[in-house]
Design an enzyme around this catalytic site. Sequence first.
Site, PDB file in Angstrom:
ATOM      1  N   GLY A  47      50.373  39.346  42.577  1.00 51.84           N
ATOM      2  CA  GLY A  47      50.953  38.438  41.587  1.00 51.84           C
ATOM      3  C   GLY A  47      51.047  37.019  42.123  1.00 51.84           C
ATOM      4  N   HIS A  63      41.808  33.006  44.344  1.00 51.66           N
ATOM      5  CA  HIS A  63      41.456  34.430  44.332  1.00 51.66           C
ATOM      6  C   HIS A  63      42.066  35.120  43.113  1.00 51.66           C
ATOM      7  CE1 HIS A  63      41.798  38.689  45.834  1.00 51.66           C
ATOM      8  NE2 HIS A  63      40.525  38.437  46.093  1.00 51.66           N
ATOM      9  N   ASP A  64      43.330  34.819  42.826  1.00 48.86           N
ATOM     10  CA  ASP A  64      43.970  35.382  41.626  1.00 48.86           C
ATOM     11  C   ASP A  64      43.220  34.962  40.362  1.00 48.86           C
ATOM     12  OD1 ASP A  64      45.876  36.490  43.284  1.00 48.86           O
ATOM     13  OD2 ASP A  64      47.552  35.296  42.530  1.00 48.86           O
ATOM     14  N   ASP A 105      36.531  38.349  46.760  1.00 48.47           N
ATOM     15  CA  ASP A 105      37.149  38.637  48.053  1.00 48.47           C
ATOM     16  C   ASP A 105      36.479  37.859  49.177  1.00 48.47           C
ATOM     17  OD1 ASP A 105      38.782  40.370  46.661  1.00 48.47           O
ATOM     18  OD2 ASP A 105      37.965  42.203  47.540  1.00 48.47           O
TER      19      ASP A 105
END
Length: 138
Positions: A47, A63-64, A105
């Site tokens: 989160g 990345h989120d 990633d």
Amino acid sequence: MRALWIVAVLLVGVEGSLLQFNKMIKFETRKNAVPFYAFYGCYCGWGGQGRPKDATDRCCFVHDCCYGKLAKCNTKWDIYRYSLKSGYITCGKGTWCKEQICECDRVAAECLRRSLSTYKNEYMFYPDSRCREPSETC
């Protein structure tokens, strides 16, 4: 919510992209995702909210956002192909989702390496309650 991420990474025999992402982070930074990144800033770990605290936290924010574009994919658990050779991470062939998760990633792990010089221990176990600023958009 962040606690779920750390538990997932610590479980013996865990498979999937969380474990693979941890290996990429270790390869690039020589640091284990747990404890160095699992609770870092406002976005590293599970989160995120508020504004990224520094360059390291911004890697996690990006990345989120990358995972956010893959809403129909199983970003946390899909196992993808990749190799760690000659100082590089190379994503292998697979389904569209698996290739995209791997790229998210890989880019994040490389970003964390580039941000090592700005890593601040004060953000290592940063409480969510201090991430109250309006969130940026991806």
